[in-house]
Design a protein around this motif. Structure first.
Motif, PDB file in Angstrom:
ATOM      1  N   PHE A  67      43.748  38.990  41.897  1.00 21.17           N
ATOM      2  CA  PHE A  67      43.402  39.366  40.632  1.00 21.17           C
ATOM      3  C   PHE A  67      42.080  39.584  40.488  1.00 21.17           C
ATOM      4  CE2 PHE A  67      41.412  38.928  36.351  1.00 21.17           C
ATOM      5  CZ  PHE A  67      42.498  39.372  35.577  1.00 21.17           C
ATOM      6  N   ARG A  70      41.293  43.340  41.716  1.00 23.95           N
ATOM      7  CA  ARG A  70      41.769  44.421  41.044  1.00 23.95           C
ATOM      8  C   ARG A  70      40.920  44.269  39.599  1.00 23.95           C
ATOM      9  NH1 ARG A  70      46.453  42.366  38.774  1.00 23.95           N
ATOM     10  NH2 ARG A  70      46.497  40.432  39.865  1.00 23.95           N
ATOM     11  N   GLN A  71      40.451  43.133  39.169  1.00 22.83           N
ATOM     12  CA  GLN A  71      39.643  43.149  37.864  1.00 22.83           C
ATOM     13  C   GLN A  71      38.382  44.035  37.899  1.00 22.83           C
ATOM     14  OE1 GLN A  71      38.363  39.383  37.001  1.00 22.83           O
ATOM     15  NE2 GLN A  71      36.825  39.929  35.607  1.00 22.83           N
ATOM     16  N   SER A 100      48.359  41.692  34.651  1.00 21.94           N
ATOM     17  CA  SER A 100      47.658  42.775  35.254  1.00 21.94           C
ATOM     18  C   SER A 100      46.265  42.719  34.793  1.00 21.94           C
ATOM     19  CB  SER A 100      48.267  44.223  34.989  1.00 21.94           C
ATOM     20  OG  SER A 100      48.233  44.557  33.526  1.00 21.94           O
ATOM     21  N   SER A 101      45.250  43.370  35.637  1.00 23.68           N
ATOM     22  CA  SER A 101      43.907  43.403  35.239  1.00 23.68           C
ATOM     23  C   SER A 101      43.667  44.279  33.852  1.00 23.68           C
ATOM     24  CB  SER A 101      43.019  43.761  36.202  1.00 23.68           C
ATOM     25  OG  SER A 101      43.506  45.137  36.677  1.00 23.68           O
ATOM     26  N   TRP A 104      44.515  42.213  31.082  1.00 22.69           N
ATOM     27  CA  TRP A 104      43.480  41.367  30.593  1.00 22.69           C
ATOM     28  C   TRP A 104      42.291  42.112  29.681  1.00 22.69           C
ATOM     29  CZ3 TRP A 104      38.362  41.263  32.865  1.00 22.69           C
ATOM     30  CH2 TRP A 104      37.510  40.300  32.886  1.00 22.69           C
ATOM     31  N   TYR A 105      42.076  43.259  30.361  1.00 20.57           N
ATOM     32  CA  TYR A 105      40.940  44.045  29.363  1.00 20.57           C
ATOM     33  C   TYR A 105      41.531  44.406  27.807  1.00 20.57           C
ATOM     34  CZ  TYR A 105      37.892  45.368  33.535  1.00 20.57           C
ATOM     35  OH  TYR A 105      36.778  45.127  34.438  1.00 20.57           O
ATOM     36  N   SER A 121      49.966  35.152  32.178  1.00 21.98           N
ATOM     37  CA  SER A 121      48.784  35.234  32.929  1.00 21.98           C
ATOM     38  C   SER A 121      47.852  33.968  32.393  1.00 21.98           C
ATOM     39  CB  SER A 121      47.996  36.570  32.800  1.00 21.98           C
ATOM     40  OG  SER A 121      46.581  36.410  33.014  1.00 21.98           O
ATOM     41  N   ARG A 123      44.660  33.568  32.941  1.00 20.71           N
ATOM     42  CA  ARG A 123      43.445  34.253  32.577  1.00 20.71           C
ATOM     43  C   ARG A 123      43.309  34.805  31.048  1.00 20.71           C
ATOM     44  NH1 ARG A 123      43.752  34.512  37.944  1.00 20.71           N
ATOM     45  NH2 ARG A 123      41.760  34.033  39.291  1.00 20.71           N
TER      46      ARG A 123
END
Length: 241
Positions: A67, A70-71, A100-101, A104-105, A121, A123
């Protein structure tokens, strides 16, 4: 819900890593054709992957970046994409966010309005719990630190107990002639389950991924109701109400 035999098949495959059709037929006392049909059902539901003459587990596949890596990839594009995707979300929506990143965004950009967000996730959960108006449902299973997420057959089963208005998901690549692809079977199983449990689908895919394929198809082109990149929104969500 899976039958007891199908649950036992998944457990057998996950325990051994891979297993042949003949072995499953002998163990469960059913015809080879019955086993093949069972494996087809389980693959479509995201519990395992069929191989020539048998099936293999989706656990411990190591083909995708961690992660953290990818972030940081295409961070500016992902941030712009998230800002555009916010317009698709309405107060009161129930949404799935994959691990997925890109999602996350989006989670970080979501306004603090009444929403229900379901995700596997860790996060995303940590970022959303700071927004008091958003109800966060963490979907459990076997935890993978590399991905910062719960994955595997238990997670897939838990996902199918819920229902969402929108599934936001990402991909490793997008081909205009076929759809969204990914490189890790373990993540594909989770994403497919989220898509099955959602009314409408939004693909988060920055332009760097267009023209790239992958190991497994996540979502066929005609099932992607809209695609969001850093430049805009392509298509429209098909809301039921």
């Amino acid at each position: 819900m899976l039958s007891d035999r199908l649950k036992a098949v998944v457990n057998r495959v996950d325990h051994l890593g891979s297993v042949s059709v003949n072995d499953l037929s002998e163990q469960f006392g059913v015809a080879v054709e019955t086993v093949r049909r069972d494996l087809r059902v389980l693959e479509e539901a995201g519990y395992l992957r069929r191989t020539h003459g048998g099936a293999c587990s989706l656990l411990d596949n190591d083909e995708v970046l961690a992660f953290g890596s990818r972030q940081s990839e295409n961070a500016d594009a992902k941030a712009k994409m998230a800002d555009r995707a916010i317009s698709l979300v309405k107060e009161g929506d129930r949404i799935f966010l994959d691990p997925s990143s890109s999602c996350w965004y989006l989670a970080r950009a979501l306004p603090d309005i009444p929403l229900t967000v379901m995700t596997n996730s860790v996060r995303i959960v940590f970022d959303l719990v700071q927004k008091s108006n958003i109800k966060v449902i963490g979907i459990g299973g076997r935890y993978y630190e590399k991905y910062g997420a719960f994955l595997g057959s238990i997670t897939v089963s838990n996902i199918l107990d819920f229902h969402a208005d929108i599934c936001f998901h990402s991909c490793a690549g997008f081909l205009p002639e076929s759809g969204a692809w990914d490189s890790n079977a373990l993540n594909v199983g989770v994403k497919k389950a989220m898509l099955r449990a959602s009314d409408t689908h939004a693909l988060l895919c920055d332009t760097s991924k267009v023209g790239r394929g992958g190991f497994m198809l996540i979502n066929e082109l005609n099932s992607i109701h809209c695609r969001v990149d850093e430049k805009g929104i392509h298509g429209a969500l098909k809301r039921t109400t």
